[in-house]
Scaffold this motif. Structure first.
Motif, PDB file in Angstrom:
ATOM      1  N   VAL A  26       0.857  -1.189   0.000  1.00  0.00           N
ATOM      2  CA  VAL A  26       0.000   0.000   0.000  1.00  0.00           C
ATOM      3  C   VAL A  26       0.888   1.232   0.000  1.00  0.00           C
ATOM      4  O   VAL A  26       1.891   1.279   0.714  1.00  0.00           O
ATOM      5  CB  VAL A  26      -0.909   0.020   1.257  1.00  0.00           C
ATOM      6  N   TYR A  27       0.513   2.225  -0.796  1.00  0.00           N
ATOM      7  CA  TYR A  27       1.198   3.507  -0.768  1.00  0.00           C
ATOM      8  C   TYR A  27       0.327   4.478   0.029  1.00  0.00           C
ATOM      9  O   TYR A  27      -0.868   4.615  -0.228  1.00  0.00           O
ATOM     10  CB  TYR A  27       1.428   4.046  -2.179  1.00  0.00           C
ATOM     11  N   ASP A  28       0.903   5.167   1.021  1.00  0.00           N
ATOM     12  CA  ASP A  28       0.188   6.158   1.826  1.00  0.00           C
ATOM     13  C   ASP A  28       0.929   7.484   1.697  1.00  0.00           C
ATOM     14  O   ASP A  28       2.103   7.585   2.066  1.00  0.00           O
ATOM     15  CB  ASP A  28       0.133   5.706   3.285  1.00  0.00           C
ATOM     16  N   SER A  56       4.969   6.892   2.551  1.00  0.00           N
ATOM     17  CA  SER A  56       5.660   5.625   2.741  1.00  0.00           C
ATOM     18  C   SER A  56       4.958   4.537   1.940  1.00  0.00           C
ATOM     19  O   SER A  56       3.765   4.630   1.653  1.00  0.00           O
ATOM     20  CB  SER A  56       5.685   5.226   4.210  1.00  0.00           C
ATOM     21  N   VAL A  57       5.713   3.530   1.599  1.00  0.00           N
ATOM     22  CA  VAL A  57       5.152   2.304   1.058  1.00  0.00           C
ATOM     23  C   VAL A  57       5.059   1.344   2.238  1.00  0.00           C
ATOM     24  O   VAL A  57       6.001   1.201   3.014  1.00  0.00           O
ATOM     25  CB  VAL A  57       6.030   1.721  -0.066  1.00  0.00           C
ATOM     26  N   ILE A  58       3.911   0.707   2.388  1.00  0.00           N
ATOM     27  CA  ILE A  58       3.666  -0.179   3.526  1.00  0.00           C
ATOM     28  C   ILE A  58       3.513  -1.599   2.994  1.00  0.00           C
ATOM     29  O   ILE A  58       2.666  -1.871   2.144  1.00  0.00           O
ATOM     30  CB  ILE A  58       2.391   0.242   4.284  1.00  0.00           C
ATOM     31  N   PHE A  59       4.353  -2.498   3.488  1.00  0.00           N
ATOM     32  CA  PHE A  59       4.265  -3.906   3.127  1.00  0.00           C
ATOM     33  C   PHE A  59       3.454  -4.627   4.202  1.00  0.00           C
ATOM     34  O   PHE A  59       3.742  -4.503   5.393  1.00  0.00           O
ATOM     35  CB  PHE A  59       5.649  -4.541   3.018  1.00  0.00           C
ATOM     36  N   ASN A  60       2.426  -5.365   3.799  1.00  0.00           N
ATOM     37  CA  ASN A  60       1.598  -6.162   4.707  1.00  0.00           C
ATOM     38  C   ASN A  60       1.917  -7.630   4.486  1.00  0.00           C
ATOM     39  O   ASN A  60       1.778  -8.141   3.376  1.00  0.00           O
ATOM     40  CB  ASN A  60       0.114  -5.921   4.438  1.00  0.00           C
ATOM     41  N   ILE A  61       2.341  -8.299   5.540  1.00  0.00           N
ATOM     42  CA  ILE A  61       2.650  -9.724   5.509  1.00  0.00           C
ATOM     43  C   ILE A  61       1.606 -10.392   6.388  1.00  0.00           C
ATOM     44  O   ILE A  61       1.536 -10.111   7.592  1.00  0.00           O
ATOM     45  CB  ILE A  61       4.075  -9.978   6.020  1.00  0.00           C
ATOM     46  N   ILE A  62       0.760 -11.257   5.791  1.00  0.00           N
ATOM     47  CA  ILE A  62      -0.435 -11.728   6.484  1.00  0.00           C
ATOM     48  C   ILE A  62      -0.557 -13.256   6.412  1.00  0.00           C
ATOM     49  O   ILE A  62      -1.179 -13.792   5.493  1.00  0.00           O
ATOM     50  CB  ILE A  62      -1.700 -11.081   5.884  1.00  0.00           C
ATOM     51  N   PRO A  63       0.002 -13.992   7.375  1.00  0.00           N
ATOM     52  CA  PRO A  63      -0.271 -15.425   7.441  1.00  0.00           C
ATOM     53  C   PRO A  63      -1.610 -15.654   8.146  1.00  0.00           C
ATOM     54  O   PRO A  63      -2.004 -14.868   9.021  1.00  0.00           O
ATOM     55  CB  PRO A  63       0.894 -15.979   8.260  1.00  0.00           C
ATOM     56  N   SER A  64      -2.318 -16.711   7.755  1.00  0.00           N
ATOM     57  CA  SER A  64      -3.603 -17.014   8.387  1.00  0.00           C
ATOM     58  C   SER A  64      -3.852 -18.514   8.344  1.00  0.00           C
ATOM     59  O   SER A  64      -3.209 -19.250   7.597  1.00  0.00           O
ATOM     60  CB  SER A  64      -4.744 -16.268   7.697  1.00  0.00           C
ATOM     61  N   VAL A  65      -4.822 -18.940   9.135  1.00  0.00           N
ATOM     62  CA  VAL A  65      -5.235 -20.344   9.136  1.00  0.00           C
ATOM     63  C   VAL A  65      -6.740 -20.388   9.442  1.00  0.00           C
ATOM     64  O   VAL A  65      -7.244 -19.580  10.215  1.00  0.00           O
ATOM     65  CB  VAL A  65      -4.429 -21.186  10.154  1.00  0.00           C
ATOM     66  N   SER A  66      -7.445 -21.301   8.791  1.00  0.00           N
ATOM     67  CA  SER A  66      -8.864 -21.488   9.091  1.00  0.00           C
ATOM     68  C   SER A  66      -9.120 -22.970   9.349  1.00  0.00           C
ATOM     69  O   SER A  66      -8.443 -23.846   8.807  1.00  0.00           O
ATOM     70  CB  SER A  66      -9.752 -20.969   7.955  1.00  0.00           C
ATOM     71  N   LEU A  67     -10.091 -23.215  10.187  1.00  0.00           N
ATOM     72  CA  LEU A  67     -10.497 -24.556  10.573  1.00  0.00           C
ATOM     73  C   LEU A  67     -11.984 -24.670  10.261  1.00  0.00           C
ATOM     74  O   LEU A  67     -12.779 -23.852  10.733  1.00  0.00           O
ATOM     75  CB  LEU A  67     -10.224 -24.765  12.066  1.00  0.00           C
ATOM     76  N   THR A  68     -12.380 -25.669   9.458  1.00  0.00           N
ATOM     77  CA  THR A  68     -13.760 -25.776   9.000  1.00  0.00           C
ATOM     78  C   THR A  68     -14.248 -27.212   9.138  1.00  0.00           C
ATOM     79  O   THR A  68     -13.507 -28.153   8.878  1.00  0.00           O
ATOM     80  CB  THR A  68     -13.867 -25.380   7.508  1.00  0.00           C
ATOM     81  N   ARG A  69     -15.517 -27.327   9.517  1.00  0.00           N
ATOM     82  CA  ARG A  69     -16.196 -28.622   9.462  1.00  0.00           C
ATOM     83  C   ARG A  69     -17.657 -28.342   9.127  1.00  0.00           C
ATOM     84  O   ARG A  69     -18.326 -27.583   9.820  1.00  0.00           O
ATOM     85  CB  ARG A  69     -16.089 -29.375  10.775  1.00  0.00           C
ATOM     86  N   VAL A  70     -18.129 -28.953   8.049  1.00  0.00           N
ATOM     87  CA  VAL A  70     -19.499 -28.738   7.601  1.00  0.00           C
ATOM     88  C   VAL A  70     -20.178 -30.093   7.485  1.00  0.00           C
ATOM     89  O   VAL A  70     -19.673 -30.996   6.814  1.00  0.00           O
ATOM     90  CB  VAL A  70     -19.538 -28.006   6.239  1.00  0.00           C
ATOM     91  N   GLY A  71     -21.310 -30.208   8.144  1.00  0.00           N
ATOM     92  CA  GLY A  71     -22.122 -31.414   8.048  1.00  0.00           C
ATOM     93  C   GLY A  71     -23.401 -31.113   7.300  1.00  0.00           C
ATOM     94  O   GLY A  71     -23.569 -30.046   6.719  1.00  0.00           O
ATOM     95  N   SER A  72     -24.331 -32.051   7.301  1.00  0.00           N
ATOM     96  CA  SER A  72     -25.589 -31.848   6.588  1.00  0.00           C
ATOM     97  C   SER A  72     -26.465 -30.796   7.272  1.00  0.00           C
ATOM     98  O   SER A  72     -27.230 -30.111   6.609  1.00  0.00           O
ATOM     99  CB  SER A  72     -26.344 -33.167   6.461  1.00  0.00           C
TER     100      SER A  72
END
Length: 145
Positions: free
Chosen positions: A18-20, A34-50
């Motif tokens: 992003v440039y600000d 400034s130029v802003i660098f965003n470093i974004i690790p993530s994790v998701s946990l899913t369980r879908v039933g009927s």
């Protein structure tokens, strides 16, 4: 959730730039860019039933400023979860979100503030006919600066 339904873990990684032109939210003539660098690790946990489902997400966002290292704000954290039940006529959902981040309090202030939010949204939906339903949702937001 019936037999054979599995939990799914989905790691992800995003990188954004992003440039600000006014990092410190200052008047004309005093602005820092400034130029802003965003470093974004993530994790998701899913369980879908009927009829039942569960989704949980965690995201960590680190921002690196190229011109002003004093703007580095550490890690911003966001956690959210959603649970739902879907029946023949009734659907019930609950969403909850929590975040801890450093950000500007207002556009006029140049000092970063710690910002915490926590919100919950239960929702009930009843299907009167296949095309007509009624619902009720309650939204509760809590912010702390």
């Amino acid at each position: 959730m019936g037999p054979g339904k599995q939990w799914r873990v989905s790691p992800a990684f995003k990188f954004a730039t992003v440039y600000d032109s006014n990092v410190n939210r200052e008047p004309s003539g005093q602005r820092d860019e400034s130029v802003i660098f965003n470093i974004i690790p993530s994790v998701s946990l899913t369980r879908v039933g009927s009829k039942y489902g569960v989704l949980a997400d965690y995201e960590m966002n680190y921002q690196a400023y190229t011109k002003d290292s004093s703007q580095q704000n550490g890690f911003n954290n966001r956690i959210s979860d959603t649970m739902w039940y879907t029946g023949e006529k009734l659907t019930a959902k609950v969403y909850e979100g929590f975040g801890y981040m450093k950000t500007y309090a207002t556009s006029e202030q140049s000092q970063r503030r710690t910002f915490v939010y926590n919100d919950a949204n239960p929702e009930i939906i009843y299907n009167l006919t296949p095309k007509v339903s009624i619902s009720s949702i309650y939204r509760n937001y809590f912010f702390h600066l």
